[in-house]
Design an enzyme around this catalytic site. Structure first.
Site, PDB file in Angstrom:
ATOM      1  N   GLU B  76       0.808  -1.225   0.000  1.00  0.00           N
ATOM      2  CA  GLU B  76       0.000   0.000   0.000  1.00  0.00           C
ATOM      3  C   GLU B  76       0.836   1.269   0.000  1.00  0.00           C
ATOM      4  O   GLU B  76       0.477   2.262  -0.641  1.00  0.00           O
ATOM      5  CB  GLU B  76      -0.962  -0.005   1.191  1.00  0.00           C
ATOM      6  CG  GLU B  76      -2.111  -0.998   1.067  1.00  0.00           C
ATOM      7  CD  GLU B  76      -1.735  -2.406   1.509  1.00  0.00           C
ATOM      8  OE1 GLU B  76      -0.616  -2.599   2.031  1.00  0.00           O
ATOM      9  OE2 GLU B  76      -2.574  -3.324   1.330  1.00  0.00           O
ATOM     10  N   HIS B 145     -12.019  -4.348   8.628  1.00  0.00           N
ATOM     11  CA  HIS B 145     -12.707  -4.029   7.374  1.00  0.00           C
ATOM     12  C   HIS B 145     -13.896  -3.091   7.589  1.00  0.00           C
ATOM     13  O   HIS B 145     -14.730  -2.960   6.716  1.00  0.00           O
ATOM     14  CB  HIS B 145     -13.209  -5.305   6.698  1.00  0.00           C
ATOM     15  CG  HIS B 145     -12.129  -6.143   6.093  1.00  0.00           C
ATOM     16  ND1 HIS B 145     -11.167  -6.757   6.848  1.00  0.00           N
ATOM     17  CD2 HIS B 145     -11.859  -6.460   4.803  1.00  0.00           C
ATOM     18  CE1 HIS B 145     -10.349  -7.445   6.040  1.00  0.00           C
ATOM     19  NE2 HIS B 145     -10.742  -7.265   4.794  1.00  0.00           N
TER      20      HIS B 145
END
Lengths: 362, 342
Positions: B76, B145
């Site tokens: 990322e 999440h």
């Protein structure tokens, strides 16, 4: 019985042409290595960088510059690599590559403005696409990946050259970047200026790896080591790597071995963590006299030329210092001027407040 | 260059109108802008052949090729950093972070580089990039999440933080974000990715950034929210309407820079305000809005500004997430508290 075989083997090549006294110890030398017209500009740049450095430290000590990072001892790496680049390439430096920046057209005035605390110092008049110095370690390695990706996408014959230090090779950003560069076979050169010290932490405590260059092996990219104090060797391996990358050969990583002869910055006192004797011993590998002696050996350099170069470099530094000192101060509201393309309306009052604090009535 | 099919230098403008979901609207806008502008690049994890885990980039690889729709290695920080490098070279990268839970390695790049590249080079280098990420709870997702940490990004000077709340706003706002010359963190409320369908015209028209949208007018109280919580907020307004309370609903849409004019104008009329967000209470973006209301509308207020938010807890796993998320009932009850205050 299990079957065992070697899945991969590797070796790291190390290149050196000149010994510390400036004598050629290996050959054949690159064709340009006997050409004063090529070598003297490199030497001038190194001396200019060193003259600038001494002055910058003085300016910091007398309160005319903020904290400053010295490139002392590693000047050959910057100019060796930069002189193998073309103008259209993009350089992404850290904060010790002034020799490279000066070669590419960054001015000493701009460097002084930067360390003097003025953003205009990174608004380079000449290498417009080069990145400003990267302070957070290794975070610019991924920028280089993006720059090189853009170049490859557009089928340009340009490359990105990213400088970093030995400490940077311990960071995840570095691994992520060399790995991605390998995946896409990007036109990129990573130059690890291994000066043995990341502030107070020596190379031996950064990694158990035998070399920093071999980290490129894990990323599947071409990698090698060079004597970073031997400018002939640096320029030679950089030129080969750059030519290969430009021609579509994929990314390269060069570990250039050198030594940080200075403190980390003017805010640091290296005597707290490293032996004076170690530093003194390293001066024998100083890249500047090494090239000077080599030039003298070629009969391409004289005492008169040396004296005149020193005077010339001092004069240029003095001129840059004057230009720096004479640069009109920025108004406080300048901090708003390039935050966004257009300042959001909701920030207008803050800008006015800042302007008023500087005495302006806007 | 010429475009396949029509041989002209202009992209084909076949205007489609269809009932689509929020995630389909993102996809449609990405396709539109990739067709219109060669500089637009999509990159991220699984965005290529897989079309994104939520299908936001479905079909783009087939249409625009793997050089412009890039499956990146699983990294990322790299994704955000290379987007910066691309943007500095004049591309318009739209980078996807698969879930907000994995966005934190990009914070270094956002704070140290994306948000300040223009400033530190006095405009010499710029960073027209978009970092997209789905966020928020309520879809029974695994650990990491479901969080809503938009305030962390909204705190960073030099960034824009944009959150759509419907298919039409998703389409118009993502186009605006891509065309903007500065970095935008574009957070997509994944709970409503497929919750509602709207008719969206694929005409390439962007919506304005840096403004709030009044979703429904009202006179008794102002409800301020963004993202998925807009839906609970609108439902609360429906309930209140049945109870004879007229609630104005404002969708902030661009959290940073925060356009307070719309909110102030409304609260100056209604005298009461409830802010609704999924994120934790303390230091949430509602705190910034409440502070500005106290600075600029104190004498108009008939009740303290109230906040209906997630708790100052770690986002619970799916079994408890329903208790964490602000409900219609909590919003309605809080409105009544505000109405009764004076």
């Amino acid at each position: 019985m299990s079957q065992q075989k070697s899945s991969a083997t590797f070796q790291i090549q190390h290149t050196q042409f000149l010994n510390p006294s400036g004598e050629a110890i290996a050959g054949p030398l690159p064709s340009w290595a006997k050409d004063g017209e090529v070598l003297i500009p490199l030497y001038r740049n190194m001396v200019q960088t060193r003259t600038f450095d001494a002055k910058a430290i003085n300016l910091q000590r007398t309160g005319k510059l903020g904290t400053y990072a010295s490139p002392l001892g590693q000047e050959a790496i910057g100019v060796g690599v930069a002189s193998a680049m073309i103008d259209e390439d993009v350089m992404l430096p850290t904060y010790r590559e002034y020799s490279a920046q000066l070669w590419r057209g960054v001015t000493m005035t701009e460097l002084l403005l930067y360390w003097g605390g003025d953003e205009r110092g990174s608004d380079f008049a000449v290498p417009r696409q080069d990145f400003p110095m990267c302070v957070p370690i290794a975070t610019h390695t991924s920028h280089a990946v993006g720059v090189a990706y853009a170049m490859k996408l557009r089928k340009q014959k340009r490359i990105a050259v990213c400088f970093l230090g030995d400490g940077a090779t311990s960071k995840g950003d570095f691994y992520e970047s060399i790995n991605a560069a390998g995946v896409w076979q990007l036109p990129i050169l990573f130059v690890v200026a291994n000066n043995q010290w990341a502030i107070s932490v020596p190379r031996s405590r950064q990694t158990a790896a035998q070399t920093l260059a071999q980290k490129g092996i894990a990323a599947g990219i071409k990698c090698e080591q060079v004597d970073g104090n031997d400018i002939i060797a640096v320029r030679h391996v950089a030129q080969q790597a750059i030519n290969d990358a430009r021609g579509g050969g994929g990314p390269h990583l060069i570990e250039a071995l050198t030594y940080r002869l200075s403190d980390h910055t003017t805010a640091d006192d290296a005597s707290r963590y490293r032996d004076k004797q170690e530093v003194e011993a390293q001066w024998q590998y100083d890249p500047v006299p090494r090239l000077r002696n080599y030039l003298i050996g070629l009969e391409a350099w004289s005492d008169e030329q040396e004296q005149s170069l020193l005077a010339e470099c001092s004069a240029s530094v003095d001129a840059a210092v004057r230009e720096y000192s004479d640069t009109a101060a920025v108004a406080p509201q300048a901090m708003f001027d390039h935050l966004y393309e257009e300042l959001p309306d909701v920030m207008a009052w803050q800008r006015q407040l800042a302007a008023a604090s500087g005495g302006a009535d806007e | 260059m010429s475009w396949p099919g029509n041989g002209s230098s202009q992209p084909p403008r076949v205007v489609r109108m269809s009932e689509i979901t929020l995630v389909e609207a993102i996809n449609m806008a990405l396709a539109y802008e990739m067709q219109a502008d060669d500089n637009v690049i999509v990159l991220g994890e699984d965005v290529g052949i897989n079309g994104g885990v939520f299908r936001a980039t479905a079909g783009l690889l087939q249409r625009f090729g793997e050089e412009r729709v890039i499956d990146t290695p699983l990294a990322e920080a790299l994704i955000s950093g290379m987007a910066i490098g691309m943007a500095a070279q004049g591309l318009r990268p739209v980078a996807e972070i698969q879930f907000m839970g994995f966005i934190y390695p990009t914070l270094d790049q956002l704070v140290s580089h994306a948000s300040r590249l223009r400033n530190r080079t006095r405009g010499r280098l710029t960073c027209p990039m978009v970092l997209r990420a789905p966020f928020g709870g309520g879809i029974r997702a695994p650990e990491h999440h479901s969080e809503s940490t938009e305030a962390m990004f909204a705190h960073i000077p030099g960034l824009r933080v944009v959150i759509p709340s419907s298919p039409t706003r998703a389409y118009g706002l993502i186009l605006a974000a891509i065309r903007n010359s500065d970095p935008v963190v574009f957070l997509e409320p994944k709970r409503i990715y497929r919750l509602i369908k709207q008719e969206v015209t694929d005409n390439g028209e962007a919506l304005p950034l840096d403004v709030c949208f009044v979703l429904r007018p009202g006179t008794d109280i102002t409800l301020v929210s963004w993202g998925a919580m807009i839906h609970e907020t609108v439902k609360a307004a429906d309930t209140l309407d049945e109870q004879g309370v007229s609630a104005e609903v404002i969708d902030v849409a661009t959290l940073k820079p925060l356009e307070m004019g719309t909110i102030l104008e409304s609260v100056q009329r209604t005298g009461r305000c409830v802010i609704v967000h999924e994120a934790a209470l303390s230091g949430g973006w509602g705190a910034e809005i409440a502070a500005q209301l106290s600075e600029h509308a104190l004498l108009h207020l008939l009740a303290p500004v109230q906040r209906v938010t997630g708790y100052d807890t770690v986002m619970p796993f799916l079994k408890l997430e329903g208790y964490y998320m602000p409900s219609v009932e909590r919003i309605v009850n809080t409105v009544h508290t505000a109405l009764k205050f004076s």
